[in-house]
Design a protein around this motif. Structure first.
Motif, PDB file in Angstrom:
ATOM      1  N   ALA A 182       0.719   1.395 -11.432  1.00 18.17           N
ATOM      2  CA  ALA A 182       0.933   2.831 -11.637  1.00 18.17           C
ATOM      3  C   ALA A 182       0.770   3.618 -10.340  1.00 18.17           C
ATOM      4  O   ALA A 182       1.660   4.379  -9.954  1.00 18.17           O
ATOM      5  CB  ALA A 182      -0.030   3.359 -12.696  1.00 18.17           C
ATOM      6  N   PHE A 183      -0.352   3.419  -9.633  1.00 13.67           N
ATOM      7  CA  PHE A 183      -0.576   4.250  -8.453  1.00 13.67           C
ATOM      8  C   PHE A 183       0.332   3.836  -7.285  1.00 13.67           C
ATOM      9  O   PHE A 183       0.760   4.677  -6.484  1.00 13.67           O
ATOM     10  CB  PHE A 183      -2.073   4.290  -8.086  1.00 13.67           C
ATOM     11  N   THR A 184       0.700   2.549  -7.212  1.00  7.45           N
ATOM     12  CA  THR A 184       1.631   2.112  -6.163  1.00  7.45           C
ATOM     13  C   THR A 184       3.026   2.685  -6.401  1.00  7.45           C
ATOM     14  O   THR A 184       3.699   3.141  -5.470  1.00  7.45           O
ATOM     15  CB  THR A 184       1.699   0.576  -6.106  1.00  7.45           C
ATOM     16  N   THR A 185       3.464   2.668  -7.661  1.00  9.89           N
ATOM     17  CA  THR A 185       4.778   3.222  -8.002  1.00  9.89           C
ATOM     18  C   THR A 185       4.858   4.699  -7.647  1.00  9.89           C
ATOM     19  O   THR A 185       5.838   5.161  -7.056  1.00  9.89           O
ATOM     20  CB  THR A 185       5.069   3.045  -9.511  1.00  9.89           C
ATOM     21  N   ILE A 186       3.800   5.435  -7.973  1.00  8.34           N
ATOM     22  CA  ILE A 186       3.775   6.876  -7.684  1.00  8.34           C
ATOM     23  C   ILE A 186       3.809   7.123  -6.176  1.00  8.34           C
ATOM     24  O   ILE A 186       4.538   7.995  -5.693  1.00  8.34           O
ATOM     25  CB  ILE A 186       2.534   7.532  -8.325  1.00  8.34           C
ATOM     26  N   ILE A 187       3.048   6.341  -5.423  1.00  9.04           N
ATOM     27  CA  ILE A 187       3.045   6.486  -3.958  1.00  9.04           C
ATOM     28  C   ILE A 187       4.438   6.225  -3.381  1.00  9.04           C
ATOM     29  O   ILE A 187       4.940   6.984  -2.550  1.00  9.04           O
ATOM     30  CB  ILE A 187       2.015   5.528  -3.318  1.00  9.04           C
ATOM     31  N   LEU A 188       5.088   5.153  -3.828  1.00  2.00           N
ATOM     32  CA  LEU A 188       6.413   4.801  -3.305  1.00  2.00           C
ATOM     33  C   LEU A 188       7.464   5.845  -3.680  1.00  2.00           C
ATOM     34  O   LEU A 188       8.327   6.188  -2.856  1.00  2.00           O
ATOM     35  CB  LEU A 188       6.825   3.420  -3.831  1.00  2.00           C
ATOM     36  N   VAL A 189       7.393   6.366  -4.905  1.00  2.00           N
ATOM     37  CA  VAL A 189       8.333   7.411  -5.321  1.00  2.00           C
ATOM     38  C   VAL A 189       8.118   8.671  -4.481  1.00  2.00           C
ATOM     39  O   VAL A 189       9.078   9.321  -4.052  1.00  2.00           O
ATOM     40  CB  VAL A 189       8.171   7.732  -6.833  1.00  2.00           C
ATOM     41  N   HIS A 190       6.857   9.002  -4.266  1.00  2.00           N
ATOM     42  CA  HIS A 190       6.514  10.165  -3.427  1.00  2.00           C
ATOM     43  C   HIS A 190       7.128  10.025  -2.030  1.00  2.00           C
ATOM     44  O   HIS A 190       7.770  10.951  -1.518  1.00  2.00           O
ATOM     45  CB  HIS A 190       4.990  10.289  -3.330  1.00  2.00           C
ATOM     46  N   GLU A 191       6.935   8.859  -1.422  1.00  2.00           N
ATOM     47  CA  GLU A 191       7.470   8.637  -0.075  1.00  2.00           C
ATOM     48  C   GLU A 191       8.993   8.620  -0.077  1.00  2.00           C
ATOM     49  O   GLU A 191       9.623   8.997   0.911  1.00  2.00           O
ATOM     50  CB  GLU A 191       6.925   7.320   0.494  1.00  2.00           C
ATOM     51  N   LEU A 192       9.583   8.194  -1.179  1.00  2.00           N
ATOM     52  CA  LEU A 192      11.038   8.188  -1.297  1.00  2.00           C
ATOM     53  C   LEU A 192      11.602   9.603  -1.160  1.00  2.00           C
ATOM     54  O   LEU A 192      12.687   9.793  -0.611  1.00  2.00           O
ATOM     55  CB  LEU A 192      11.457   7.580  -2.640  1.00  2.00           C
ATOM     56  N   TYR A 194      -4.237  -2.222   5.807  1.00  2.00           N
ATOM     57  CA  TYR A 194      -5.242  -3.164   5.311  1.00  2.00           C
ATOM     58  C   TYR A 194      -6.137  -2.535   4.240  1.00  2.00           C
ATOM     59  O   TYR A 194      -6.633  -3.227   3.344  1.00  2.00           O
ATOM     60  CB  TYR A 194      -6.094  -3.697   6.466  1.00  2.00           C
ATOM     61  N   THR A 195      -6.350  -1.211   4.284  1.00  2.00           N
ATOM     62  CA  THR A 195      -7.176  -0.560   3.261  1.00  2.00           C
ATOM     63  C   THR A 195      -6.482  -0.598   1.901  1.00  2.00           C
ATOM     64  O   THR A 195      -7.143  -0.771   0.865  1.00  2.00           O
ATOM     65  CB  THR A 195      -7.468   0.900   3.644  1.00  2.00           C
ATOM     66  N   TYR A 196      -5.148  -0.442   1.910  1.00  2.26           N
ATOM     67  CA  TYR A 196      -4.404  -0.552   0.656  1.00  2.26           C
ATOM     68  C   TYR A 196      -4.519  -1.977   0.114  1.00  2.26           C
ATOM     69  O   TYR A 196      -4.726  -2.177  -1.088  1.00  2.26           O
ATOM     70  CB  TYR A 196      -2.927  -0.202   0.860  1.00  2.26           C
ATOM     71  N   ILE A 197      -4.375  -2.967   0.994  1.00  2.89           N
ATOM     72  CA  ILE A 197      -4.431  -4.377   0.573  1.00  2.89           C
ATOM     73  C   ILE A 197      -5.793  -4.715  -0.026  1.00  2.89           C
ATOM     74  O   ILE A 197      -5.888  -5.401  -1.059  1.00  2.89           O
ATOM     75  CB  ILE A 197      -4.117  -5.310   1.767  1.00  2.89           C
ATOM     76  N   ILE A 198      -6.874  -4.207   0.594  1.00  8.75           N
ATOM     77  CA  ILE A 198      -8.231  -4.470   0.082  1.00  8.75           C
ATOM     78  C   ILE A 198      -8.402  -3.882  -1.319  1.00  8.75           C
ATOM     79  O   ILE A 198      -8.893  -4.548  -2.238  1.00  8.75           O
ATOM     80  CB  ILE A 198      -9.290  -3.889   1.049  1.00  8.75           C
ATOM     81  N   ILE A 199      -7.990  -2.624  -1.476  1.00  8.96           N
ATOM     82  CA  ILE A 199      -8.127  -1.965  -2.776  1.00  8.96           C
ATOM     83  C   ILE A 199      -7.207  -2.617  -3.818  1.00  8.96           C
ATOM     84  O   ILE A 199      -7.584  -2.797  -4.984  1.00  8.96           O
ATOM     85  CB  ILE A 199      -7.843  -0.454  -2.641  1.00  8.96           C
ATOM     86  N   ALA A 200      -6.001  -3.011  -3.396  1.00  9.03           N
ATOM     87  CA  ALA A 200      -5.059  -3.678  -4.308  1.00  9.03           C
ATOM     88  C   ALA A 200      -5.638  -5.008  -4.790  1.00  9.03           C
ATOM     89  O   ALA A 200      -5.541  -5.341  -5.983  1.00  9.03           O
ATOM     90  CB  ALA A 200      -3.726  -3.898  -3.598  1.00  9.03           C
ATOM     91  N   LEU A 201      -6.252  -5.747  -3.889  1.00  9.75           N
ATOM     92  CA  LEU A 201      -6.888  -7.017  -4.270  1.00  9.75           C
ATOM     93  C   LEU A 201      -8.035  -6.783  -5.258  1.00  9.75           C
ATOM     94  O   LEU A 201      -8.235  -7.560  -6.197  1.00  9.75           O
ATOM     95  CB  LEU A 201      -7.410  -7.744  -3.023  1.00  9.75           C
ATOM     96  N   GLY A 202      -8.768  -5.677  -5.039  1.00 14.07           N
ATOM     97  CA  GLY A 202      -9.851  -5.326  -5.953  1.00 14.07           C
ATOM     98  C   GLY A 202      -9.332  -5.082  -7.354  1.00 14.07           C
ATOM     99  O   GLY A 202      -9.935  -5.534  -8.343  1.00 14.07           O
TER     100      GLY A 202
END
Length: 252
Positions: free
Chosen positions: A32-42, A12-20
């Motif tokens: 940009a920051f979501t793509t980097i996070i997903l690549v990192h987790e990959l 929910y913290t990601y969703i709140i910040i994403a909505l912001g």
């Protein structure tokens, strides 16, 4: 891939910040920051597949991800280290592609600067010894190589709490407060679970056979190492790890 996608959960913290970001028109920042996070987790996911570790859930936070797995505590330390650093490797490789695209005039200076900012901020932040960041896992694994498993857990948790206290001196805003609150809560829960984690560690050593080359003589079960075979010395009597744990379990 389809089964992995169904295991992704956005906190929910990601969703709140994403909505912001969306409401204030910073869509490219979010991308940009979501793509980097997903690549990192990959990178972590890739190594879990390599070592055939079952992934239960992937939780995406504003600072990164947390992958819940079904695995033994007594996993090989070097394998776990590779898993922990592979997110950084994948992220760095991805950023190298961004640099190449920028130098080839395929992406704009604005997009390049966004990816540069989020790449380095997420990379540095993930190396902090905070649970559940990569820095915490790497530090704990390195300590487990030289210290008893239980002691390494408590030292890493203590460092995590100290790091949280230091972060409180930085300039606060609503998103920062949310993230720090998450770290406080996660570290506290992990601290409460240390006894469970250690009992699982002991139970696995009792139930399964782990072939470690190094042996060490100890006189206390709390001094057991993650990467060594133990000989217990009680008075003048020596017990193998299996016989000592068997004796201890039978008493219970």
């Amino acid at each position: 891939m389809k089964s992995i996608l169904t295991k992704i959960e956005f906190h929910y913290t990601y969703i709140i910040i994403a909505l912001g970001f969306v409401l204030t028109g910073y869509f490219y920042n979010l991308l940009a920051f979501t793509t980097i996070i997903l690549v990192h987790e990959l990178g972590h996911i890739f190594m879990f597949f390599m070592y055939k570790v079952e992934i239960k859930k992937i939780i995406i936070y504003p600072y990164g991800g947390n992958i819940k797995i079904s695995s033994k505590v007594n996993r090989d330390i070097n394998e776990d280290l590779l898993i922990a650093i592979m997110g950084i490797v994948f992220q760095t490789f991805f950023y190298s592609i961004i640099v190449i695209l920028f130098k080839s005039n395929i992406i704009s200076n604005y997009i390049y600067n966004l990816y540069t900012m989020y790449h380095y901020s997420i990379l540095i932040f993930n190396l902090l010894p905070l649970y559940p960041l990569d820095g915490f896992k790497i530090l704990n694994l390195l300590l487990s190589k030289i210290l008893p498993f239980k002691l390494s857990l408590y030292i890493t948790i203590s460092i995590s709490f100290i790091c949280i206290i230091l972060l409180l001196f930085f300039k606060l805003n609503y998103s920062y407060i949310m993230i720090i609150s998450l770290f406080i809560n996660n570290t506290y829960i992990y601290f409460k679970n240390v006894k469970y984690i250690y009992n699982k560690f002991i139970l696995e050593r009792y139930l399964y056979e782990f072939n470690y080359k190094k042996k060490v003589i100890i006189n206390n079960i709390n001094k057991m190492y993650k990467n060594k075979k133990h000989i217990f010395k009680l008075g003048k009597t020596l017990y193998s790890e299996k016989s000592y744990l068997n004796k201890r379990m039978l008493k219970k």
